[in-house]
Write a protein that holds these residues in place. Structure first.
Motif, PDB file in Angstrom:
ATOM      1  N   ASN A 244       5.683 -10.001  -9.788  1.00  0.00           N
ATOM      2  CA  ASN A 244       5.635 -10.328  -8.288  1.00  0.00           C
ATOM      3  C   ASN A 244       7.418  -9.909  -7.984  1.00  0.00           C
ATOM      4  OD1 ASN A 244       5.632 -10.753  -4.685  1.00  0.00           O
ATOM      5  ND2 ASN A 244       4.928 -12.897  -5.637  1.00  0.00           N
ATOM      6  N   ASP A 245       7.449  -8.885  -7.277  1.00  0.00           N
ATOM      7  CA  ASP A 245       8.461  -8.023  -6.992  1.00  0.00           C
ATOM      8  C   ASP A 245       8.874  -7.935  -5.631  1.00  0.00           C
ATOM      9  OD1 ASP A 245      11.728  -8.087  -7.137  1.00  0.00           O
ATOM     10  OD2 ASP A 245      11.720  -6.203  -8.980  1.00  0.00           O
ATOM     11  N   PRO A 246       8.892  -7.617  -4.981  1.00  0.00           N
ATOM     12  CA  PRO A 246       8.962  -6.778  -3.195  1.00  0.00           C
ATOM     13  C   PRO A 246       9.127  -6.230  -3.331  1.00  0.00           C
ATOM     14  CG  PRO A 246       7.878  -9.564  -2.889  1.00  0.00           C
ATOM     15  CD  PRO A 246       8.544  -9.569  -4.590  1.00  0.00           C
TER      16      PRO A 246
ATOM     17  N   GLN B 290       5.281  -2.446   2.236  1.00  0.00           N
ATOM     18  CA  GLN B 290       5.679  -3.613   1.355  1.00  0.00           C
ATOM     19  C   GLN B 290       4.421  -3.590   0.506  1.00  0.00           C
ATOM     20  OE1 GLN B 290       6.869  -7.671   2.201  1.00  0.00           O
ATOM     21  NE2 GLN B 290       6.374  -8.183   0.680  1.00  0.00           N
ATOM     22  N   HIS B 291       5.358  -3.863  -0.503  1.00  0.00           N
ATOM     23  CA  HIS B 291       4.260  -3.431  -1.804  1.00  0.00           C
ATOM     24  C   HIS B 291       5.020  -4.490  -2.755  1.00  0.00           C
ATOM     25  CE1 HIS B 291       3.413   0.858  -0.694  1.00  0.00           C
ATOM     26  NE2 HIS B 291       4.333   1.081  -0.474  1.00  0.00           N
TER      27      HIS B 291
ATOM     28  N   LEU C 182       3.997  -0.484  -8.498  1.00  0.00           N
ATOM     29  CA  LEU C 182       2.424  -0.188  -7.523  1.00  0.00           C
ATOM     30  C   LEU C 182       3.199   0.974  -6.288  1.00  0.00           C
ATOM     31  CD1 LEU C 182       1.607  -3.916  -7.782  1.00  0.00           C
ATOM     32  CD2 LEU C 182      -0.272  -1.963  -8.913  1.00  0.00           C
ATOM     33  N   MET C 183       4.197   0.464  -5.431  1.00  0.00           N
ATOM     34  CA  MET C 183       4.835   1.440  -4.754  1.00  0.00           C
ATOM     35  C   MET C 183       4.395   2.553  -4.772  1.00  0.00           C
ATOM     36  SD  MET C 183       8.178   1.974  -2.268  1.00  0.00           S
ATOM     37  CE  MET C 183       9.192   2.528  -4.211  1.00  0.00           C
TER      38      MET C 183
END
Length: 73
Positions: free
Chosen positions: A23-25, A33-34, A39-40
């Motif tokens: 979890n590193d937005p 936001q990803h 994942l982005m």
């Protein structure tokens, strides 16, 4: 500048990129936001593959060079 350059070599022609679940937005250029940068980039690469260009085309092997691979889980 390509924000996803570090992931391009891991990208598969079918539009897949294996990412961790950390979890590193992060936000993309549109402000969406990803969960994390990988994942982005996976979403970005998938869109490129669906459009029929970009990374997917660069990573495809010519028909004569394709090999059947079996994935083990």
């Amino acid at each position: 500048q390509d924000d996803c350059s570090e992931f391009r070599s891991q990208f598969e022609a079918g539009g897949r990129l294996s990412c961790t679940r950390e979890n590193d937005p992060v936000r993309d250029a549109s402000g969406k936001q990803h969960t994390n940068k990988c994942l982005m980039c996976a979403e970005k690469f998938k869109k490129e593959a669906q459009r029929g260009g970009g990374t997917a085309q660069r990573n495809k092997l010519p028909s004569s060079g394709r090999i059947n691979q079996v994935r083990c889980s």
